[in-house]
Motif scaffolding. Structure first.
Motif, PDB file in Angstrom:
ATOM      1  N   GLY A  48       7.700   3.060  13.656  1.00 46.49           N
ATOM      2  CA  GLY A  48       6.371   3.544  14.013  1.00 46.49           C
ATOM      3  C   GLY A  48       5.984   3.167  15.428  1.00 46.49           C
ATOM      4  O   GLY A  48       5.439   3.979  16.180  1.00 46.49           O
ATOM      5  N   ARG A  49       6.284   1.940  15.810  1.00 49.15           N
ATOM      6  CA  ARG A  49       5.962   1.478  17.174  1.00 49.15           C
ATOM      7  C   ARG A  49       6.715   2.307  18.207  1.00 49.15           C
ATOM      8  O   ARG A  49       6.141   2.773  19.191  1.00 49.15           O
ATOM      9  CB  ARG A  49       6.314   0.000  17.292  1.00 49.15           C
ATOM     10  CG  ARG A  49       6.158  -0.599  18.660  1.00 49.15           C
ATOM     11  CD  ARG A  49       4.673  -0.789  19.006  1.00 49.15           C
ATOM     12  NE  ARG A  49       4.525  -1.547  20.216  1.00 49.15           N
ATOM     13  CZ  ARG A  49       3.793  -2.640  20.326  1.00 49.15           C
ATOM     14  NH1 ARG A  49       3.135  -3.105  19.270  1.00 49.15           N
ATOM     15  NH2 ARG A  49       3.678  -3.274  21.453  1.00 49.15           N
ATOM     16  N   VAL A  50       8.006   2.490  17.989  1.00 52.17           N
ATOM     17  CA  VAL A  50       8.826   3.237  18.946  1.00 52.17           C
ATOM     18  C   VAL A  50       8.384   4.702  19.033  1.00 52.17           C
ATOM     19  O   VAL A  50       8.325   5.279  20.107  1.00 52.17           O
ATOM     20  CB  VAL A  50      10.319   3.131  18.575  1.00 52.17           C
ATOM     21  CG1 VAL A  50      11.170   4.123  19.351  1.00 52.17           C
ATOM     22  CG2 VAL A  50      10.810   1.710  18.815  1.00 52.17           C
ATOM     23  N   ARG A  51       8.050   5.284  17.898  1.00 54.04           N
ATOM     24  CA  ARG A  51       7.659   6.693  17.880  1.00 54.04           C
ATOM     25  C   ARG A  51       6.177   6.897  18.195  1.00 54.04           C
ATOM     26  O   ARG A  51       5.716   8.024  18.312  1.00 54.04           O
ATOM     27  CB  ARG A  51       7.996   7.315  16.533  1.00 54.04           C
ATOM     28  CG  ARG A  51       9.506   7.380  16.299  1.00 54.04           C
ATOM     29  CD  ARG A  51       9.893   8.151  15.088  1.00 54.04           C
ATOM     30  NE  ARG A  51       9.494   9.547  15.150  1.00 54.04           N
ATOM     31  CZ  ARG A  51      10.159  10.503  15.817  1.00 54.04           C
ATOM     32  NH1 ARG A  51      11.228  10.180  16.498  1.00 54.04           N
ATOM     33  NH2 ARG A  51       9.743  11.746  15.784  1.00 54.04           N
ATOM     34  N   GLY A  52       5.429   5.807  18.308  1.00 49.25           N
ATOM     35  CA  GLY A  52       4.016   5.916  18.647  1.00 49.25           C
ATOM     36  C   GLY A  52       3.150   6.433  17.517  1.00 49.25           C
ATOM     37  O   GLY A  52       2.164   7.126  17.752  1.00 49.25           O
ATOM     38  N   ILE A  53       3.513   6.075  16.267  1.00 46.22           N
ATOM     39  CA  ILE A  53       2.732   6.540  15.122  1.00 46.22           C
ATOM     40  C   ILE A  53       2.180   5.360  14.330  1.00 46.22           C
ATOM     41  O   ILE A  53       2.851   4.372  14.130  1.00 46.22           O
ATOM     42  CB  ILE A  53       3.553   7.451  14.180  1.00 46.22           C
ATOM     43  CG1 ILE A  53       4.858   6.787  13.765  1.00 46.22           C
ATOM     44  CG2 ILE A  53       3.801   8.801  14.798  1.00 46.22           C
ATOM     45  CD1 ILE A  53       5.689   7.569  12.776  1.00 46.22           C
ATOM     46  N   ASP A  54       0.945   5.477  13.937  1.00 43.78           N
ATOM     47  CA  ASP A  54       0.301   4.535  13.025  1.00 43.78           C
ATOM     48  C   ASP A  54      -0.226   5.357  11.865  1.00 43.78           C
ATOM     49  O   ASP A  54      -1.282   5.960  11.962  1.00 43.78           O
ATOM     50  CB  ASP A  54      -0.876   3.821  13.686  1.00 43.78           C
ATOM     51  CG  ASP A  54      -0.458   2.602  14.472  1.00 43.78           C
ATOM     52  OD1 ASP A  54       0.568   1.995  14.126  1.00 43.78           O
ATOM     53  OD2 ASP A  54      -1.160   2.265  15.440  1.00 43.78           O
ATOM     54  N   CYS A  55       0.528   5.434  10.800  1.00 45.32           N
ATOM     55  CA  CYS A  55       0.121   6.328   9.708  1.00 45.32           C
ATOM     56  C   CYS A  55      -0.055   5.588   8.400  1.00 45.32           C
ATOM     57  O   CYS A  55       0.026   6.178   7.348  1.00 45.32           O
ATOM     58  CB  CYS A  55       1.120   7.464   9.545  1.00 45.32           C
ATOM     59  SG  CYS A  55       2.792   6.935   9.245  1.00 45.32           S
ATOM     60  N   ALA A 125      12.483   8.194  24.107  1.00 40.96           N
ATOM     61  CA  ALA A 125      11.320   7.750  23.337  1.00 40.96           C
ATOM     62  C   ALA A 125      10.159   7.516  24.294  1.00 40.96           C
ATOM     63  O   ALA A 125      10.270   6.749  25.231  1.00 40.96           O
ATOM     64  CB  ALA A 125      11.646   6.476  22.581  1.00 40.96           C
ATOM     65  N   GLN A 126       9.044   8.173  24.058  1.00 40.70           N
ATOM     66  CA  GLN A 126       7.921   8.058  24.972  1.00 40.70           C
ATOM     67  C   GLN A 126       7.257   6.694  24.903  1.00 40.70           C
ATOM     68  O   GLN A 126       6.784   6.188  25.889  1.00 40.70           O
ATOM     69  CB  GLN A 126       6.916   9.152  24.690  1.00 40.70           C
ATOM     70  CG  GLN A 126       7.521  10.513  24.955  1.00 40.70           C
ATOM     71  CD  GLN A 126       6.481  11.552  25.259  1.00 40.70           C
ATOM     72  OE1 GLN A 126       5.297  11.250  25.340  1.00 40.70           O
ATOM     73  NE2 GLN A 126       6.921  12.768  25.437  1.00 40.70           N
ATOM     74  N   ALA A 127       7.248   6.090  23.734  1.00 43.37           N
ATOM     75  CA  ALA A 127       6.566   4.805  23.572  1.00 43.37           C
ATOM     76  C   ALA A 127       7.350   3.660  24.191  1.00 43.37           C
ATOM     77  O   ALA A 127       6.771   2.678  24.623  1.00 43.37           O
ATOM     78  CB  ALA A 127       6.308   4.527  22.101  1.00 43.37           C
ATOM     79  N   GLN A 128       8.677   3.739  24.228  1.00 45.28           N
ATOM     80  CA  GLN A 128       9.510   2.638  24.711  1.00 45.28           C
ATOM     81  C   GLN A 128      10.643   3.148  25.591  1.00 45.28           C
ATOM     82  O   GLN A 128      11.811   2.960  25.288  1.00 45.28           O
ATOM     83  CB  GLN A 128      10.097   1.864  23.517  1.00 45.28           C
ATOM     84  CG  GLN A 128       9.076   1.266  22.588  1.00 45.28           C
ATOM     85  CD  GLN A 128       8.285   0.150  23.214  1.00 45.28           C
ATOM     86  OE1 GLN A 128       8.746  -0.521  24.133  1.00 45.28           O
ATOM     87  NE2 GLN A 128       7.074  -0.050  22.757  1.00 45.28           N
ATOM     88  N   PRO A 129      10.363   3.800  26.726  1.00 46.06           N
ATOM     89  CA  PRO A 129      11.442   4.414  27.496  1.00 46.06           C
ATOM     90  C   PRO A 129      12.433   3.408  28.093  1.00 46.06           C
ATOM     91  O   PRO A 129      13.571   3.773  28.346  1.00 46.06           O
ATOM     92  CB  PRO A 129      10.686   5.168  28.614  1.00 46.06           C
ATOM     93  CG  PRO A 129       9.358   4.518  28.694  1.00 46.06           C
ATOM     94  CD  PRO A 129       9.056   4.020  27.310  1.00 46.06           C
ATOM     95  N   ASP A 130      12.057   2.158  28.310  1.00 44.97           N
ATOM     96  CA  ASP A 130      12.967   1.189  28.916  1.00 44.97           C
ATOM     97  C   ASP A 130      14.214   0.942  28.081  1.00 44.97           C
ATOM     98  O   ASP A 130      15.261   0.606  28.603  1.00 44.97           O
ATOM     99  CB  ASP A 130      12.262  -0.151  29.158  1.00 44.97           C
ATOM    100  CG  ASP A 130      11.163  -0.017  30.203  1.00 44.97           C
ATOM    101  OD1 ASP A 130      11.170   0.973  30.970  1.00 44.97           O
ATOM    102  OD2 ASP A 130      10.296  -0.894  30.245  1.00 44.97           O
ATOM    103  N   TYR A 131      14.130   1.098  26.777  1.00 49.17           N
ATOM    104  CA  TYR A 131      15.264   0.832  25.920  1.00 49.17           C
ATOM    105  C   TYR A 131      16.316   1.929  26.001  1.00 49.17           C
ATOM    106  O   TYR A 131      17.393   1.787  25.493  1.00 49.17           O
ATOM    107  CB  TYR A 131      14.823   0.676  24.463  1.00 49.17           C
ATOM    108  CG  TYR A 131      13.900  -0.489  24.261  1.00 49.17           C
ATOM    109  CD1 TYR A 131      14.381  -1.780  24.362  1.00 49.17           C
ATOM    110  CD2 TYR A 131      12.565  -0.299  23.988  1.00 49.17           C
ATOM    111  CE1 TYR A 131      13.541  -2.861  24.178  1.00 49.17           C
ATOM    112  CE2 TYR A 131      11.710  -1.372  23.814  1.00 49.17           C
ATOM    113  CZ  TYR A 131      12.212  -2.645  23.907  1.00 49.17           C
ATOM    114  OH  TYR A 131      11.388  -3.708  23.741  1.00 49.17           O
ATOM    115  N   CYS A 132      15.965   3.045  26.617  1.00 50.59           N
ATOM    116  CA  CYS A 132      16.862   4.196  26.622  1.00 50.59           C
ATOM    117  C   CYS A 132      17.706   4.270  27.878  1.00 50.59           C
ATOM    118  O   CYS A 132      18.446   5.211  28.065  1.00 50.59           O
ATOM    119  CB  CYS A 132      16.044   5.473  26.456  1.00 50.59           C
ATOM    120  SG  CYS A 132      15.182   5.477  24.869  1.00 50.59           S
ATOM    121  N   ASN A 133      17.587   3.299  28.728  1.00 51.34           N
ATOM    122  CA  ASN A 133      18.407   3.270  29.939  1.00 51.34           C
ATOM    123  C   ASN A 133      19.658   2.464  29.675  1.00 51.34           C
ATOM    124  O   ASN A 133      19.621   1.256  29.619  1.00 51.34           O
ATOM    125  CB  ASN A 133      17.621   2.653  31.100  1.00 51.34           C
ATOM    126  CG  ASN A 133      16.379   3.450  31.419  1.00 51.34           C
ATOM    127  OD1 ASN A 133      16.400   4.665  31.330  1.00 51.34           O
ATOM    128  ND2 ASN A 133      15.305   2.783  31.786  1.00 51.34           N
TER     129      ASN A 133
END
Length: 134
Positions: A48-55, A125-133
């Motif tokens: 949820g944090r990575v995808r930017g969802i709180d459901c 991932a928009q919420a955590q782009p640093d992890y994708c480098n």
């Protein structure tokens, strides 16, 4: 891209993991996964944090994610006799983050293989782009 998001999930679990709720603050109080006060996450909370969802309390946004699907596929190879029916159940039956991290690693490897085989375009991932480098 699923493997990128799973690496971000792994980094969150490494920084703080727990079982029993999606996220907690430094006092151990339940918070939403995207709360600035969150310092530890369960597997679904990290997704949820990575995808930017709180459901919460509905988990539709987590369960329908490609990250959850990759973890569920990997879970079929982890202790098949235990009949863990979901990554959330698996997370909540652990006593440390080590088995959860191992499951994430399996899911990352699977996702990377699929992405390479089908030459998947990278969606960071928009919420955590640093992890994708990488």
């Amino acid at each position: 891209m699923t493997s990128c998001n799973l690496r971000a999930v792994r980094a969150l679990i490494e920084s703080g993991w727990h079982a029993g709720s999606t996220a907690r603050n430094s006092d151990g109080v339940d918070v939403f996964p995207n709360s600035p006060a969150a310092v530890s996450w369960c597997l679904l909370g990290a997704i949820g944090r990575v995808r930017g969802i709180d459901c919460e309390p509905r988990y539709d946004g987590y369960i329908s994610s490609p990250e959850h699907a990759a973890l569920a596929r990997a879970l079929t190879r982890v202790e098949p006799s235990q009949n863990y029916w979901s990554p959330m159940t698996y997370n909540d039956r652990q006593f440390s983050s080590a088995p959860v991290l191992a499951l994430i690693d399996m899911a990352i490897a699977d996702a990377e293989a699929v992405e390479q085989e089908f030459n998947v375009e990278v969606e960071v991932a928009q919420a955590q782009p640093d992890y994708c480098n990488h």
